[in-house]
Design a protein around this motif. Structure first.
Motif, PDB file in Angstrom:
ATOM      1  N   LEU A 240      50.755  -0.534   8.515  1.00 35.96           N
ATOM      2  CA  LEU A 240      50.512   0.329   7.535  1.00 35.96           C
ATOM      3  C   LEU A 240      51.878   1.491   7.257  1.00 35.96           C
ATOM      4  CD1 LEU A 240      48.684   1.765   5.336  1.00 35.96           C
ATOM      5  CD2 LEU A 240      47.737   3.110   7.284  1.00 35.96           C
ATOM      6  N   SER A 241      52.456   1.703   8.406  1.00 35.87           N
ATOM      7  CA  SER A 241      53.572   2.482   8.408  1.00 35.87           C
ATOM      8  C   SER A 241      54.994   1.785   7.388  1.00 35.87           C
ATOM      9  CB  SER A 241      53.973   3.011   9.339  1.00 35.87           C
ATOM     10  OG  SER A 241      55.479   3.693   9.433  1.00 35.87           O
ATOM     11  N   LYS A 242      54.949   0.567   7.786  1.00 38.13           N
ATOM     12  CA  LYS A 242      56.057  -0.352   7.143  1.00 38.13           C
ATOM     13  C   LYS A 242      55.689  -0.399   5.738  1.00 38.13           C
ATOM     14  CE  LYS A 242      57.486  -2.893  11.116  1.00 38.13           C
ATOM     15  NZ  LYS A 242      57.768  -4.153  11.912  1.00 38.13           N
ATOM     16  N   ARG A 243      54.522  -0.801   5.435  1.00 38.83           N
ATOM     17  CA  ARG A 243      54.182  -1.214   4.100  1.00 38.83           C
ATOM     18  C   ARG A 243      54.009   0.276   3.081  1.00 38.83           C
ATOM     19  NH1 ARG A 243      53.969  -4.944   0.955  1.00 38.83           N
ATOM     20  NH2 ARG A 243      53.326  -6.465   2.840  1.00 38.83           N
ATOM     21  N   ARG A 244      53.814   1.493   3.749  1.00 40.71           N
ATOM     22  CA  ARG A 244      53.965   2.570   2.897  1.00 40.71           C
ATOM     23  C   ARG A 244      55.436   2.824   2.324  1.00 40.71           C
ATOM     24  NH1 ARG A 244      50.507   7.071   6.415  1.00 40.71           N
ATOM     25  NH2 ARG A 244      48.336   6.387   5.997  1.00 40.71           N
ATOM     26  N   LYS A 245      56.536   2.547   3.382  1.00 41.40           N
ATOM     27  CA  LYS A 245      57.748   2.583   2.968  1.00 41.40           C
ATOM     28  C   LYS A 245      58.097   1.645   1.985  1.00 41.40           C
ATOM     29  CE  LYS A 245      59.323   4.678   7.752  1.00 41.40           C
ATOM     30  NZ  LYS A 245      60.034   3.959   8.866  1.00 41.40           N
ATOM     31  N   ASN A 246      57.703   0.588   1.969  1.00 40.01           N
ATOM     32  CA  ASN A 246      57.899  -0.441   1.103  1.00 40.01           C
ATOM     33  C   ASN A 246      57.302  -0.022  -0.364  1.00 40.01           C
ATOM     34  OD1 ASN A 246      56.945  -3.148  -0.314  1.00 40.01           O
ATOM     35  ND2 ASN A 246      58.865  -3.646   0.683  1.00 40.01           N
ATOM     36  N   THR A 247      56.127   0.448  -0.350  1.00 39.70           N
ATOM     37  CA  THR A 247      55.526   0.897  -1.547  1.00 39.70           C
ATOM     38  C   THR A 247      56.138   1.914  -2.253  1.00 39.70           C
ATOM     39  OG1 THR A 247      53.407   0.066  -0.698  1.00 39.70           O
ATOM     40  CG2 THR A 247      53.415   1.744  -2.676  1.00 39.70           C
ATOM     41  N   ASP A 248      56.494   3.183  -1.552  1.00 39.25           N
ATOM     42  CA  ASP A 248      57.431   4.125  -1.967  1.00 39.25           C
ATOM     43  C   ASP A 248      58.889   3.747  -2.648  1.00 39.25           C
ATOM     44  OD1 ASP A 248      55.571   5.912  -1.139  1.00 39.25           O
ATOM     45  OD2 ASP A 248      56.599   6.272   0.708  1.00 39.25           O
ATOM     46  N   ALA A 249      59.377   2.772  -1.897  1.00 40.13           N
ATOM     47  CA  ALA A 249      60.781   2.400  -2.534  1.00 40.13           C
ATOM     48  C   ALA A 249      60.577   1.477  -3.969  1.00 40.13           C
ATOM     49  CB  ALA A 249      61.388   1.381  -1.448  1.00 40.13           C
ATOM     50  N   LYS A 250      59.251   0.703  -3.925  1.00 43.02           N
ATOM     51  CA  LYS A 250      59.181   0.056  -5.208  1.00 43.02           C
ATOM     52  C   LYS A 250      58.730   1.069  -6.306  1.00 43.02           C
ATOM     53  CE  LYS A 250      57.637  -4.380  -3.205  1.00 43.02           C
ATOM     54  NZ  LYS A 250      58.841  -5.126  -3.726  1.00 43.02           N
ATOM     55  N   ILE A 251      58.164   1.984  -5.798  1.00 42.78           N
ATOM     56  CA  ILE A 251      57.581   3.106  -6.876  1.00 42.78           C
ATOM     57  C   ILE A 251      58.704   3.849  -7.636  1.00 42.78           C
ATOM     58  CG2 ILE A 251      56.464   5.278  -7.321  1.00 42.78           C
ATOM     59  CD1 ILE A 251      54.367   4.132  -5.344  1.00 42.78           C
ATOM     60  N   GLN A 252      59.755   4.507  -6.547  1.00 43.63           N
ATOM     61  CA  GLN A 252      60.754   5.127  -7.137  1.00 43.63           C
ATOM     62  C   GLN A 252      61.935   3.846  -7.883  1.00 43.63           C
ATOM     63  OE1 GLN A 252      61.185   8.356  -6.877  1.00 43.63           O
ATOM     64  NE2 GLN A 252      59.281   8.206  -5.731  1.00 43.63           N
ATOM     65  N   TYR A 253      62.116   2.823  -7.587  1.00 41.99           N
ATOM     66  CA  TYR A 253      62.812   2.078  -8.100  1.00 41.99           C
ATOM     67  C   TYR A 253      62.214   1.883  -9.511  1.00 41.99           C
ATOM     68  CZ  TYR A 253      65.377  -2.048  -9.325  1.00 41.99           C
ATOM     69  OH  TYR A 253      65.993  -3.115 -10.234  1.00 41.99           O
ATOM     70  N   PHE A 254      60.764   1.599  -9.617  1.00 41.20           N
ATOM     71  CA  PHE A 254      60.408   1.468 -11.173  1.00 41.20           C
ATOM     72  C   PHE A 254      60.327   2.626 -12.130  1.00 41.20           C
ATOM     73  CE2 PHE A 254      56.104   1.942 -13.519  1.00 41.20           C
ATOM     74  CZ  PHE A 254      56.505   0.864 -14.438  1.00 41.20           C
TER      75      PHE A 254
END
Length: 731
Positions: A240-254
């Motif tokens: 879950l911790s890794k997935r949160r970082k991945n999600t935040d990165a994709k949102i900021q990039y978007f």
């Protein structure tokens, strides 16, 4: 002065006007004969009255004719007529004016009338003759119905009056060119519109790609968060911790990608459905914190993630409403359908993490799962109706409703075989994640295939646009070149012909065309010019013969005039001699007796002139006399007469001059002569003059001799009183 004679070249082609012109020439001939024959005032007055009356009738006929054809320069023509009618009485006054140069004035009057008549016929009248002929011809065609295209002829005449030939040729050539270019412009505009739509599609596809990446990461995070809450917060923590970082990165990039988007319409379309996106992202952050603090449960977690994913998918769904064309909109709808299908699968994964606690025999016993499966079926129908053959091939069995339903049931039953709750949750999550990852791969393939298709289409449209522009430029250059060649082939020989005609009008008949290559109307015009040139050359030869005879006559006349001039002027100085002075003075005395105007004379005698002759010689004396006369002539008026009546004695006749004014003028002249400096053998000599002034009085003088004798007495007084003086004696 040569007499003006009618020539057929003066004909304007209208009999009534030609007859008027002939009559006017005859009247001018009568005036010239009257001048040569010294006709009396009554005869001259009758000729001027006949001239004025005939001009008025001629002008009336012209103005009526011009008004009938609605001539454009009618007002200017009428003003010219009125100005000449007003000038005739002035010419008559000049004719009857008294003076020594009355014959010269009469010649000037006749010359003016001849020049006016030539200008009137050859310039003013010939200017409107073409308009009259055109009007008569069109009227005749209209009456006899011989013209098949009268309106076409009328419009061609109007066009000829409005535009010069070179402009008409260019317009004729460029109109079809302009029409073709206009058609190319619309084709290019359509191409640009399609290219703009493709650019929008490329922007939309990148948005959909980012939405898919974010939703896939959020779906995985939602499943992990649900498992995290269901397993009493002991499992899935690291994932879950890794997935949160991945999600935040994709949102900021978007979000950053949207700010940099070049296509404003895509940017506006996305922002329209993302008004609350930032708030939802902030809410997600708070929920994560609450989840870590074990404050929230399964329902809250499921709702927060589902709301955010729904917000993102709504952006993708509504992008199809942008003007991009129906075929591309269907392709994007098919991709969005698979995205929705994957989201419903992700929701089933999240719900399945919870329902294994109830030990249900079938996953479809859960109401929420059944509803989601129903939505999946509906989404797959949408995919089938909007997807193209390539998209259906990529999706394959993964978009088959029956096989997916069976696979879901079998996956659930297989998971429920395990007794441990955490093992079942992990098993269910992994099985469903594998299925969702496969669907994500399908979505990525669909997006990649669609992106490649759109890119190729955009390149094709760009190439087509360049080709259209290139074709337009080539066509335009070719058309301009052809128009210039055509214009040159017509205008150049016409201009040469015009220049040749203008030169011919100035008397240059030696200009001719070296070769006539064209067999068309221009060649015919050149042949006609050559015929005209030869005819004029023949006429010039005849005129040269006549001119030579006239020159001989003129020379004899000039010799006669020269001898006559010698008879009335002093050979040395050019002043009026004594004999002619007597005639002039008698005439001026007669004018005084008839009209009462004052008349004065001045007798001038150069002081000590004999000493100049004795000291420097008679050659210097002659120079002094010439210079003295020139000084007097420069000082007097044009109406005054300077005469030499003795060796160094001169007289000046001053009409319309009183004794006082004559005395003042004599004083100025004396001072001017006293300032003269004559260079003789590197020496400067000066002269002075004594002047006697007298004014004519009827009751005192009996004739010219007594008048001159009285002035001579005044001169004698000036000499006796010391010379270099002016004496004016009252009678």
């Amino acid at each position: 002065m040569a007499e003006l004679v009618w020539d057929e070249g003066m004909s304007v082609g209208i009999d009534s006007l030609d007859n008027d012109h002939k009559q006017l020439i005859a009247i001018l001939a009568q005036l010239m004969s009257a001048k040569n024959e010294k006709l009396g005032p009554e005869g001259i007055d009758e000729i001027f009255e006949r001239l004025e009356g005939y001009c008025q009738s001629h002008f009336a006929r012209e103005e009526a004719l011009l008004a009938k054809i609605n001539y454009q320069q009618f007002d200017a023509h009428k003003q010219s007529h009125q100005a000449f009618i007003k000038r005739i009485p002035q010419l008559k006054e000049q004719w009857f004016a008294k003076g020594t140069e009355s014959e010269v004035v009469k010649d000037k009057v006749i010359l003016f009338l001849q020049q006016w008549l030539i200008k009137h016929i050859l310039e003013e009248d010939l200017d409107y003759v073409p308009a009259i002929h055109c009007f008569e011809e069109f009227s005749r065609y209209k009456k006899d119905k011989k013209s098949k295209h009268p309106l076409l002829r009328l419009f061609s005449v109007k066009l000829s009056q409005s535009l010069i030939l070179s402009h008409r040729v260019l317009i004729t050539t460029l109109i079809p060119v302009a029409a073709t270019l206009l058609l190319c412009f619309f084709i290019l505009k359509d191409n640009y519109q399609r290219y703009d739509n493709i650019s929008k599609v490329l922007g939309l596809n990148s948005v959909i790609e980012q939405v898919n990446g974010i939703t896939h990461s959020l779906q995985a995070e939602r499943g992990l968060s649900t498992g995290y809450t269901s397993s009493n917060y002991r499992s899935f923590a690291e994932q879950l911790s890794k997935r949160r970082k991945n999600t935040d990165a994709k949102i900021q990039y978007f979000l950053g990608l949207l700010d940099k988007s070049a296509n404003q319409e895509v940017k506006i379309g996305v922002n329209r459905y993302m008004v609350n996106f930032q708030k939802i992202v902030e809410n997600l952050s708070r929920h994560r914190m609450h989840l870590d603090q074990k404050i929230v449960g399964f329902e809250d977690t499921y709702y927060v993630y589902t709301e955010l994913i729904e917000q993102l998918l709504s952006v993708s769904d509504h992008l199809v409403h942008i003007e991009i064309g129906s075929s591309h909109a269907n392709d994007i709808s098919a991709i969005n359908a698979v995205l929705r299908y994957k989201e419903f699968m992700g929701q089933i994964r999240a719900i399945g993490m919870k329902i294994d606690e109830n030990h249900q025999d079938s996953i479809y016993d859960n109401v929420d799962v059944s509803l989601l499966v129903g939505k999946q079926l509906n989404i797959l129908r949408i995919f089938e109706s909007s997807a193209n053959a390539g998209q259906k091939l990529i999706c394959g069995s993964y978009c088959n409703a029956i096989s997916q339903r069976q696979h879901l049931e079998s996956s659930y039953l297989e998971t429920m075989q395990f007794n441990d709750k955490d093992v079942r949750a992990a098993r269910w999550f992994n099985v469903m994640s594998e299925k969702i990852d496969i669907l994500n791969t399908v979505v990525e393939k669909l997006i990649s295939e669609f992106d490649e298709q759109i890119y190729n289409e955009s390149q094709q449209l760009k190439t087509e646009g360049y080709l259209i522009i290139l074709a337009m430029l080539v066509f335009l250059l070719a058309a301009i070149f052809f128009a210039l060649v055509l214009n040159y082939s017509i205008i150049s020989p016409v201009r040469k012909l015009t220049f040749a005609l203008n030169d011919m009008s100035e008397g240059q008949n030696n200009i001719h065309f070296e070769s006539i290559d064209s067999k068309d109307e221009i060649g015919s015009m050149q042949l006609a010019f050559e015929k005209l040139r030869r005819k004029l050359l023949q006429g010039d030869v005849y005129k040269a013969t006549v001119s030579q005879q006239q020159k001989e006559i003129k020379y004899r006349k000039s010799q006669q005039d020269h001898f006559q001039q010698l008879a009335i002027t002093d050979a040395l100085t050019g002043a009026v001699n004594r004999h002619h002075f007597n005639e002039v003075l008698d005439q001026e005395i007669s004018n005084v007796n008839n009209y009462g105007n004052p008349l004065s004379i001045m007798l001038l005698d150069i002081d000590y002139f004999k000493q100049v002759n004795d000291t420097y010689g008679h050659g210097v004396g002659d120079e002094v006399l010439v210079l003295f006369y020139q000084t007097c002539v420069e000082a007097v008026r044009s109406s005054d007469v300077v005469a030499r009546i003795g060796g160094e004695e001169f007289v000046i006749v001053m009409p319309n001059t009183t004794l006082d004014n004559a005395e003042k003028f004599a004083e100025r002249l004396r001072q001017k002569i006293a300032k003269l400096e004559i260079n003789v053998a590197d020496k400067q000599i000066s002269i002075t003059v004594s002047i006697g002034v007298s004014q004519w009085k009827n009751d005192y003088f009996t004739n010219a001799e007594t008048f001159v004798a009285h002035a001579d007495k005044s001169l004698y007084q000036a000499k006796n009183s010391g010379r270099n003086k002016v004496v004016a004696t009252q009678q």
